[in-house]
Design a protein around this motif. Sequence first.
Motif, PDB file in Angstrom:
ATOM      1  N   GLU A  76      19.658  16.612  16.949  1.00 35.00           N
ATOM      2  CA  GLU A  76      18.642  17.657  17.101  1.00 35.00           C
ATOM      3  C   GLU A  76      17.302  17.052  17.509  1.00 35.00           C
ATOM      4  N   PHE A  77      16.969  15.912  16.936  1.00 34.76           N
ATOM      5  CA  PHE A  77      15.711  15.257  17.287  1.00 34.76           C
ATOM      6  C   PHE A  77      15.709  14.834  18.753  1.00 34.76           C
ATOM      7  N   ARG A  78      16.820  14.246  19.220  1.00 33.71           N
ATOM      8  CA  ARG A  78      16.903  13.831  20.619  1.00 33.71           C
ATOM      9  C   ARG A  78      16.779  15.024  21.558  1.00 33.71           C
ATOM     10  N   ALA A  79      17.399  16.130  21.185  1.00 38.44           N
ATOM     11  CA  ALA A  79      17.313  17.329  22.019  1.00 38.44           C
ATOM     12  C   ALA A  79      15.879  17.840  22.106  1.00 38.44           C
ATOM     13  N   SER A  80      15.159  17.790  20.988  1.00 42.56           N
ATOM     14  CA  SER A  80      13.762  18.238  21.011  1.00 42.56           C
ATOM     15  C   SER A  80      12.902  17.317  21.869  1.00 42.56           C
ATOM     16  N   LEU A  81      13.217  16.031  21.862  1.00 44.02           N
ATOM     17  CA  LEU A  81      12.477  15.094  22.726  1.00 44.02           C
ATOM     18  C   LEU A  81      12.741  15.385  24.196  1.00 44.02           C
ATOM     19  N   ASP A  82      13.981  15.747  24.518  1.00 43.90           N
ATOM     20  CA  ASP A  82      14.328  16.052  25.906  1.00 43.90           C
ATOM     21  C   ASP A  82      13.511  17.225  26.434  1.00 43.90           C
ATOM     22  N   GLY A  83      13.237  18.184  25.578  1.00 43.05           N
ATOM     23  CA  GLY A  83      12.488  19.355  26.015  1.00 43.05           C
ATOM     24  C   GLY A  83      10.988  19.213  25.903  1.00 43.05           C
ATOM     25  N   LEU A  84      10.529  18.136  25.282  1.00 43.09           N
ATOM     26  CA  LEU A  84       9.102  17.982  25.011  1.00 43.09           C
ATOM     27  C   LEU A  84       8.248  17.803  26.268  1.00 43.09           C
ATOM     28  N   PRO A  85       8.657  17.013  27.267  1.00 43.91           N
ATOM     29  CA  PRO A  85       7.797  16.846  28.447  1.00 43.91           C
ATOM     30  C   PRO A  85       7.403  18.149  29.128  1.00 43.91           C
ATOM     31  N   VAL A 120       8.266   6.214  11.187  1.00 41.66           N
ATOM     32  CA  VAL A 120       7.615   5.247  12.078  1.00 41.66           C
ATOM     33  C   VAL A 120       8.341   5.184  13.415  1.00 41.66           C
ATOM     34  N   SER A 121       9.665   5.091  13.385  1.00 43.41           N
ATOM     35  CA  SER A 121      10.419   4.968  14.631  1.00 43.41           C
ATOM     36  C   SER A 121      10.304   6.227  15.488  1.00 43.41           C
ATOM     37  N   ARG A 122      10.354   7.382  14.861  1.00 42.17           N
ATOM     38  CA  ARG A 122      10.289   8.625  15.626  1.00 42.17           C
ATOM     39  C   ARG A 122       8.880   8.915  16.124  1.00 42.17           C
ATOM     40  N   LEU A 123       7.875   8.586  15.320  1.00 39.75           N
ATOM     41  CA  LEU A 123       6.490   8.798  15.754  1.00 39.75           C
ATOM     42  C   LEU A 123       6.128   7.895  16.927  1.00 39.75           C
ATOM     43  N   HIS A 124       6.720   6.716  17.002  1.00 47.75           N
ATOM     44  CA  HIS A 124       6.533   5.849  18.171  1.00 47.75           C
ATOM     45  C   HIS A 124       6.920   6.602  19.442  1.00 47.75           C
ATOM     46  N   ALA A 127       4.594   9.791  20.057  1.00 45.66           N
ATOM     47  CA  ALA A 127       3.232   9.417  20.443  1.00 45.66           C
ATOM     48  C   ALA A 127       3.162   8.936  21.883  1.00 45.66           C
ATOM     49  N   ASP A 128       4.178   8.210  22.322  1.00 47.52           N
ATOM     50  CA  ASP A 128       4.184   7.734  23.713  1.00 47.52           C
ATOM     51  C   ASP A 128       4.259   8.897  24.695  1.00 47.52           C
ATOM     52  N   LEU A 129       5.114   9.884  24.406  1.00 43.72           N
ATOM     53  CA  LEU A 129       5.208  11.054  25.275  1.00 43.72           C
ATOM     54  C   LEU A 129       3.892  11.827  25.302  1.00 43.72           C
ATOM     55  N   LEU A 130       3.270  11.964  24.143  1.00 41.05           N
ATOM     56  CA  LEU A 130       1.988  12.680  24.065  1.00 41.05           C
ATOM     57  C   LEU A 130       0.894  11.937  24.814  1.00 41.05           C
ATOM     58  N   PRO A 172      -2.831   4.716  19.116  1.00 39.40           N
ATOM     59  CA  PRO A 172      -4.214   5.194  18.992  1.00 39.40           C
ATOM     60  C   PRO A 172      -4.373   6.698  19.112  1.00 39.40           C
ATOM     61  N   ASN A 173      -3.352   7.405  19.582  1.00 41.25           N
ATOM     62  CA  ASN A 173      -3.481   8.863  19.742  1.00 41.25           C
ATOM     63  C   ASN A 173      -2.914   9.628  18.549  1.00 41.25           C
ATOM     64  N   ILE A 174      -2.681   8.951  17.427  1.00 40.88           N
ATOM     65  CA  ILE A 174      -2.262   9.631  16.205  1.00 40.88           C
ATOM     66  C   ILE A 174      -3.399   9.600  15.190  1.00 40.88           C
ATOM     67  N   GLY A 175      -3.675  10.742  14.585  1.00 41.43           N
ATOM     68  CA  GLY A 175      -4.706  10.827  13.556  1.00 41.43           C
ATOM     69  C   GLY A 175      -4.307  11.837  12.488  1.00 41.43           C
ATOM     70  N   LEU A 176      -5.280  12.269  11.720  1.00 46.13           N
ATOM     71  CA  LEU A 176      -5.049  13.167  10.586  1.00 46.13           C
ATOM     72  C   LEU A 176      -5.374  14.616  10.918  1.00 46.13           C
ATOM     73  N   ILE A 177      -4.609  15.523  10.335  1.00 37.50           N
ATOM     74  CA  ILE A 177      -5.070  16.892  10.132  1.00 37.50           C
ATOM     75  C   ILE A 177      -5.540  16.938   8.689  1.00 37.50           C
ATOM     76  N   LEU A 178      -6.830  17.116   8.499  1.00 34.87           N
ATOM     77  CA  LEU A 178      -7.404  17.162   7.155  1.00 34.87           C
ATOM     78  C   LEU A 178      -7.499  18.606   6.684  1.00 34.87           C
ATOM     79  N   ASP A 179      -6.931  18.878   5.534  1.00 35.74           N
ATOM     80  CA  ASP A 179      -6.994  20.215   4.943  1.00 35.74           C
ATOM     81  C   ASP A 179      -7.613  20.086   3.556  1.00 35.74           C
TER      82      ASP A 179
END
Length: 284
Positions: A76-85, A120-124, A127-130, A172-179
Amino acid sequence: MFSNLSAGALGLSLDHTQAIDLAAKHGFGGVDPDLAYLRGLGSKAAIAEHAASVQERGLSWGISNVPVALTAPAEEFRASLDGLPETLGLLSAAGVTRVGTWVRPMHDDLSYRRNWVLHVSRLHLVADLLADAGLRLGLEYIGPKTFWSTERFAFIHSIGEALELIADVGKPNIGLILDSYHWYTAGESAIDLVGLTDADIVSVDINDARDDRQRDEQQDLDRRLPGSTGVIDLAGFMDAVRAAGYSGPVKVEPFMKSLAELPVDEVLADVSSRLDRAINGPAA
């Protein structure tokens, strides 16, 4: 920083054009983008034209959800990555620069360390796609003990842990959502926000908590409008956000079903006023 209208976060059923009109009418500085609306425009040129019209109304873009489940099964994660671009292309064409997701603070099967490695592995990858689309990713930690204690293994539920995860990913393009609600329920104070900069914060949510519950009794989906009860030290929270030099959107996300029963203009006038006071200080 600027006040941002997120109709969904307020539980209001507004279409995208209504949200834009009402945001401008009530003095908000921004509005959340609507992926479905952008997709329906049919071309990147039409999306860019729409974005220009929003800017002409004096509005900036807030934040969009990123349609990727970080703890989903591998297929499911791989499929979501395929559609992300394709999704990111729409957001980029509109000039959106911020997307966000939340970190699930528990797991029935994965230990803390195994869950950490997975994130960590999935955020890598995400983040690269973003980054290729010029987008920043905000991660929101979830503070209420009534939530993170409901499964076998607790996971990230504090700002310190979230910052460690971001550092471990090293993008460098990952940060916090502060609530402010999660900050309060995590038992944190303004000291925990010292040292943050604009580069560390992608988006900010402000809320208050019920005054008839102790901190560890607070429920994630049962909050109050900012400044309503005074349980949360919103002044201290916002002072720290200002000290960080934060320049992005600030929205309200109270999960109060009663708001949908009130006149929309009444709700938005109140929310806009609360946001202005929080952003500019008590004298505003």
